[in-house]
Design an enzyme around this catalytic site. Structure first.
Site, PDB file in Angstrom:
ATOM      1  N   CYS A 119       0.812  -1.227   0.000  1.00  0.00           N
ATOM      2  CA  CYS A 119       0.000   0.000   0.000  1.00  0.00           C
ATOM      3  C   CYS A 119       0.846   1.278   0.000  1.00  0.00           C
ATOM      4  CB  CYS A 119      -0.955  -0.012   1.189  1.00  0.00           C
ATOM      5  SG  CYS A 119      -2.182  -1.318   1.040  1.00  0.00           S
ATOM      6  N   HIS A 261      -3.166   7.333   2.766  1.00  0.00           N
ATOM      7  CA  HIS A 261      -3.621   6.046   2.243  1.00  0.00           C
ATOM      8  C   HIS A 261      -4.951   5.674   2.886  1.00  0.00           C
ATOM      9  CE1 HIS A 261      -3.844   1.953   1.094  1.00  0.00           C
ATOM     10  NE2 HIS A 261      -3.650   1.503   2.322  1.00  0.00           N
ATOM     11  N   ASN A 291     -10.182   0.241   0.374  1.00  0.00           N
ATOM     12  CA  ASN A 291      -8.721   0.290   0.342  1.00  0.00           C
ATOM     13  C   ASN A 291      -8.250  -0.305  -0.987  1.00  0.00           C
ATOM     14  OD1 ASN A 291      -5.962  -0.206   0.594  1.00  0.00           O
ATOM     15  ND2 ASN A 291      -6.094  -0.792   2.755  1.00  0.00           N
TER      16      ASN A 291
HETATM   17  N1  COA Z   1     -17.827  -8.079  10.291  1.00  0.00           N
HETATM   18  C1  COA Z   1     -18.172  -8.382  11.554  1.00  0.00           C
HETATM   19  N2  COA Z   1     -17.264  -8.653  12.492  1.00  0.00           N
HETATM   20  C2  COA Z   1     -15.960  -8.635  12.138  1.00  0.00           C
HETATM   21  C3  COA Z   1     -15.541  -8.334  10.830  1.00  0.00           C
HETATM   22  C4  COA Z   1     -16.543  -8.047   9.889  1.00  0.00           C
HETATM   23  N3  COA Z   1     -16.245  -7.727   8.611  1.00  0.00           N
HETATM   24  N4  COA Z   1     -14.190  -8.381  10.787  1.00  0.00           N
HETATM   25  C5  COA Z   1     -13.782  -8.700  12.026  1.00  0.00           C
HETATM   26  N5  COA Z   1     -14.840  -8.874  12.830  1.00  0.00           N
HETATM   27  C6  COA Z   1     -14.868  -9.235  14.245  1.00  0.00           C
HETATM   28  C7  COA Z   1     -13.671 -10.030  14.670  1.00  0.00           C
HETATM   29  O1  COA Z   1     -13.821 -11.385  14.338  1.00  0.00           O
HETATM   30  C8  COA Z   1     -13.682  -9.797  16.152  1.00  0.00           C
HETATM   31  O2  COA Z   1     -14.605 -10.670  16.738  1.00  0.00           O
HETATM   32  P1  COA Z   1     -14.275 -11.362  18.161  1.00  0.00           P
HETATM   33  O3  COA Z   1     -14.162 -10.210  19.116  1.00  0.00           O
HETATM   34  O4  COA Z   1     -15.462 -12.223  18.360  1.00  0.00           O
HETATM   35  O5  COA Z   1     -12.986 -12.091  17.960  1.00  0.00           O
HETATM   36  C9  COA Z   1     -14.233  -8.383  16.289  1.00  0.00           C
HETATM   37  O6  COA Z   1     -14.840  -8.070  15.020  1.00  0.00           O
HETATM   38  C10 COA Z   1     -13.175  -7.356  16.562  1.00  0.00           C
HETATM   39  O7  COA Z   1     -12.063  -7.637  15.717  1.00  0.00           O
HETATM   40  P2  COA Z   1     -10.897  -6.645  15.549  1.00  0.00           P
HETATM   41  O8  COA Z   1      -9.908  -7.207  14.550  1.00  0.00           O
HETATM   42  O9  COA Z   1     -10.381  -6.202  16.859  1.00  0.00           O
HETATM   43  O10 COA Z   1     -11.711  -5.447  14.875  1.00  0.00           O
HETATM   44  P3  COA Z   1     -11.197  -4.038  14.530  1.00  0.00           P
HETATM   45  O11 COA Z   1     -12.051  -3.022  15.113  1.00  0.00           O
HETATM   46  O12 COA Z   1      -9.715  -3.942  14.735  1.00  0.00           O
HETATM   47  O13 COA Z   1     -11.471  -3.970  12.967  1.00  0.00           O
HETATM   48  C11 COA Z   1     -10.206  -4.181  10.964  1.00  0.00           C
HETATM   49  C12 COA Z   1     -10.867  -4.923  12.093  1.00  0.00           C
HETATM   50  C13 COA Z   1      -9.556  -5.207  10.023  1.00  0.00           C
HETATM   51  C14 COA Z   1     -11.254  -3.379  10.220  1.00  0.00           C
HETATM   52  C15 COA Z   1      -9.159  -3.224  11.563  1.00  0.00           C
HETATM   53  O14 COA Z   1      -8.339  -3.915  12.454  1.00  0.00           O
HETATM   54  C16 COA Z   1      -8.305  -2.557  10.565  1.00  0.00           C
HETATM   55  O15 COA Z   1      -8.767  -1.720   9.803  1.00  0.00           O
HETATM   56  N6  COA Z   1      -7.008  -2.839  10.592  1.00  0.00           N
HETATM   57  C17 COA Z   1      -6.040  -2.190   9.723  1.00  0.00           C
HETATM   58  C18 COA Z   1      -6.351  -2.377   8.291  1.00  0.00           C
HETATM   59  C19 COA Z   1      -5.301  -1.800   7.472  1.00  0.00           C
HETATM   60  O16 COA Z   1      -4.960  -0.682   7.604  1.00  0.00           O
HETATM   61  N7  COA Z   1      -4.768  -2.622   6.609  1.00  0.00           N
HETATM   62  C20 COA Z   1      -3.830  -2.385   5.658  1.00  0.00           C
HETATM   63  C21 COA Z   1      -2.923  -1.335   5.761  1.00  0.00           C
HETATM   64  S1  COA Z   1      -2.715  -1.069   4.108  1.00  0.00           S
END
Ligand code: COA
Length: 340
Positions: A119, A261, A291
């Site tokens: 990214c 980004h 993204n």
């Molecule tokens: N729908 C519903 N629930 C979801 C989900 C979805 N699409 N994706 C994850 N969950 C759940 C998880 O399974 C977890 O459940 P649990 O508590 O029962 O284990 C819960 O939501 C919380 O997960 P968590 O990973 O802590 O959520 P989050 O608030 O961190 O959001 C992302 C997840 C992936 C959206 C977030 O971590 C994120 O944006 N990370 C960075 C992404 C990024 O920048 N990536 C690339 C850089 S280029």
């Protein structure tokens, strides 16, 4: 063909911008139909409402050609002395995709190669393009960020399938003077390979060939440790931004537009908050496009230039973060351009 002849006091100056997304729109409800997720969860946790997906048979080069053509049109000149393509989803492992893209744009013969920095690819591409200009390899460089991320995302993985999407953005950089509007400021880049496991596609490379016997299900797909990635994204983009602003001799209060980004709306708010940049100075299209990897920043610039969010004279800070881990930031004063 191109030869090297360094030219002193040259800057890479933005001369054109363009973006393109494939027409197929995927809504949160479309995803919720086959994934254990919901429109409400996706909107509140990521800020994404829709994203675009390639249709069957469409590849990264198809996206790149569309964006590249628009950037060349916007620059008012369809020539370029080099083509650089930042992508994580090349059409195939070998050869690079950029020569195909160059040829389809009528630029066969020029240096053309891919840059792989996930990214952050567009920021690495900017530094690369500036280097090609500084060393006299090219007077004008077409830099494209294009990714068909949906082709490597596991459609059953709700933590990535809702975020990553497809698109392309491109810029033309020309040789100019450092004091001109559009001149690229110092580029800050970094990586931390001790954390490469946070974002990866395990199979398909030399360590683990896709068809090898050791291959286990899911390893051909993009995998991400979301929570850790989130934290690093905020830290790294904020730090790189401060460094780039200081290196340019600017102050954070003087930044008119932040083009970060588009990883997650919560990450974007956290970065702007840390930097003290008001929400209305932050450019964003994540709600509509998700993204889009290396395409994210140039697509945002193209769309913002087209809708008036970005105007000539705006002191603009660019920053990106992603797999590697890799990060970067740079500055430029937005020049007078026709949006592609
Ligand atoms: N729908 C519903 N629930 C979801 C989900 C979805 N699409 N994706 C994850 N969950 C759940 C998880 O399974 C977890 O459940 P649990 O508590 O029962 O284990 C819960 O939501 C919380 O997960 P968590 O990973 O802590 O959520 P989050 O608030 O961190 O959001 C992302 C997840 C992936 C959206 C977030 O971590 C994120 O944006 N990370 C960075 C992404 C990024 O920048 N990536 C690339 C850089 S280029």
């Amino acid at each position: 063909m191109s030869t090297t002849e360094p030219v002193e006091d040259r800057a890479a100056v933005l001369a054109g911008v363009g973006g393109w997304v494939p027409p197929h729109v995927v809504t949160n409800d479309d995803l919720s139909a086959h994934l254990d997720t919901s429109d409400e969860w996706i909107r509140t946790r990521t800020g994404i409402r829709t994203r675009h997906r390639v249709s069957p048979g469409m590849a990264t080069s198809d996206l790149a050609v569309e964006a590249g053509r628009r950037a060349l049109d916007s620059s008012g000149d369809d020539r370029a002395g080099a083509v650089v393509l930042a992508t994580t989803t090349p059409d195939r492992i070998c050869p690079a995709t950029a020569p195909d893209v160059a040829a389809r744009l009528g630029l066969a013969g020029v240096p053309a190669f891919d840059v792989s920095a996930v990214c952050t690819g567009f920021l690495y591409g900017l530094a690369t393009a500036a280097g090609l200009i500084a060393t006299g390899v090219a007077e004008r460089v077409l830099l494209i960020g294009a990714d068909a991320f949906t082709t490597i995302v596991d459609p059953t993985d709700r933590s990535t399938a809702v975020i990553f999407a497809d698109g392309a953005g491109a810029v033309v950089l020309r040789a100019g003077r450092p004091e001109e509007p559009g001149a690229l400021g110092p580029v800050v880049l970094g990586t931390d390979g001790t954390l490469s496991h946070l974002i990866r596609v395990p199979a398909g490379g030399s360590r683990q060939r896709s068809l090898a016997a050791t291959h286990s299900p899911g390893e051909q797909f993009f995998q991400m440790e979301g929570r850790d990635t989130f934290r690093h994204a905020v830290d790294r983009m904020a730090t790189a931004s401060r460094q780039a602003v200081a290196a340019a001799g600017w102050s954070m209060g003087g930044v008119d537009r932040l083009a970060a980004h588009q990883a997650n709306a919560r990450i974007l708010h956290a970065v702007a908050d840390r930097l003290g940049i008001p929400a209305e100075h932050q450019l964003s299209n994540i709600a509509e496009v998700g993204n889009t990897g290396a395409a994210s920043i140039p697509l945002l610039l193209a769309q913002s230039a087209a809708d008036g969010g970005l105007e000539a004279g705006h002191r603009t800070l660019l920053t990106a973060f992603g797999g590697g881990l890799a990060w970067g930031a740079t500055t430029l004063t937005w020049p007078k351009l026709s949006a592609g």
